[in-house]
Design a protein around this motif. Structure first.
Motif: not given
Ligand code: LMR
Length: 396
Positions: A125-128, A149-151, A155-158
């Motif tokens: 699953v994605s974090n978060p 997934y989200y940094d 505030s963007s997708i890793q």
């Protein structure tokens, strides 16, 4: 035996509903649970749904059992909505759609199905991710692991880190992706990124599961399904879990679907029997009412057009609020950059404050949102936005 049970804390999302309801502060704001609200703060029944209900009452002939798979007509309209009516998987008879009690019922059925294929499977699953993904999938005994997934710093997708992790996932495992309007962060993959995920899924052989609970609330019905359609065109097998709670406003009617795309029509029949058996062993069969309304709406040109226009209003309101919130934050002199909120989609974004600041805004200003700082953008309106931004300025 029951005395051995320990009391659990409230659900992190649903628990907020009761606390908000009991707060006497007239200025209170509910940005918690993901429910669409209009400018007056109400969640009305859509007009298309009201008309479908009247039609249904006048034409329904029986309340006899519906069977584990639910209404076949509902399955057909949902496949067309999600995949496009002429998708090869539909034309080749490789799809299998069961009506479920909401998106949650779909997710649980998907998890049980995966367990029957491979009881040692890991669900990535994605974090978060949405908090309820973990128990819905994990309580079946499947292992849960996270991919980046989200940094929150940027505030963007890793994306590079996400792909690097997915490149380690093998056949027999499942990767859960948010179809659109990521819950909780609102940051969605672009089409190129979906292509890359599809290429990795194909090369590694893992089974993608696309959970799509907000179709139509991001960029549009087809636009929001574009990622899942890219995947469906690229991989031989795919699971989709869909909800009609938000886009049809059918929350309490518990209306959703699980779609399994198999590599062949023979595998499709076996999958169908297993899914029906999973359902029979869990809740026997789904509730009928909400799905009947969706089928009526999507089978009528007139009601479909009305639903599209109501959905467009909801989407435009949310997107307008995203811009308004950022404009108000700038006008209030807050120096931190919140412009990412305008680039995110759907009901949710992180406000980017700490859990302590979330609790401070709750206790001092009666503003309710999840500790992760996820806010439901649709809970904002012209009457409460200044109060919200003032409170944010104070805690920052
Ligand atoms: C949410 O994330 O707030 C919604 O999906 C409602 C729920 O069941 O958590």
């Amino acid at each position: 035996m029951l005395e051995t049970l320990v009391q659990l804390p409230d659900d992190p999302i649903l628990g907020l509903m009761a606390v908000y309801r009991n707060d006497p502060n007239p200025l209170k704001i509910d940005l918690g649970v993901g429910i669409y609200k209009d400018e007056a703060g109400n969640t009305p029944v859509l007009d298309a749904v009201k008309k479908a209900q009247l039609h249904h009452i006048n034409t329904e002939t029986t309340k006899a059992y519906i069977g584990p798979a639910g209404a076949p007509g509902f399955g057909k309209v949902m496949e067309a909505l999600l995949l496009g009516a002429d998708h090869p998987a539909i034309v080749e008879g490789r799809t299998n759609t069961l009506q479920t009690p909401g998106g949650c019922g779909a997710l649980r059925a998907a998890a049980e199905l995966v367990k029957r294929c491979n009881s040692g499977a890991t669900v990535w699953v994605s974090n978060p991710t949405w908090a309820n993904h973990i128990p819905l999938m994990g309580d079946t005994g499947l292992q849960i692991k996270e991919y980046p997934y989200y940094d929150r710093e940027t505030s963007s997708i890793q994306f590079e880190a996400m792909i690097a992790t997915l490149e380690q996932v093998g056949a027999g495992d499942v990767v859960l992706l948010h179809g659109c309007c990521h819950n909780p962060c609102g940051a969605d993959l672009n089409l190129q990124q979906w292509e890359q995920v599809a290429a990795v899924a194909k090369a590694r052989g893992f089974l993608p599961l696309v959970d799509i609970a907000y179709q139509g609330l991001g960029d549009g019905l087809d636009e929001d399904a574009a990622g899942l359609r890219i995947l469906a065109a690229a991989v031989p097998e795919l699971l989709i879990t869909a909800s009609c709670s938000k886009n049809f406003g059918l929350y309490r009617e518990r209306t959703g679907a699980v779609i399994a795309i198999s590599a062949s029509s023979i595998a499709r029949d076996a999958t169908h029997s297993q899914l029906c058996s999973v359902v029979r062993a869990n809740y026997s069969m789904p509730p009928a009412h909400g799905a009947a309304l969706v089928e009526i709406i999507l089978s009528s040109e007139e009601l479909t057009a009305q639903w599209h226009s109501e959905l467009t209003l909801m989407r435009n309101r949310i997107n307008g609020l995203r811009q308004l919130l950022v404009d108000k934050i700038v006008a209030r002199g807050i120096e931190r950059d919140f412009s990412f909120i305008t680039r995110e989609k759907g009901m949710f974004s992180f406000l980017g404050v700490t859990p302590e600041q979330v609790r401070q805004m709750r206790s001092e200003n009666s503003i309710y949102f999840v500790d992760s700082s996820r806010i439901n953008i649709a809970g904002i309106n012209n009457s409460n936005i200044d109060y919200l931004v003032d409170s944010l300025a104070r805690v920052l």
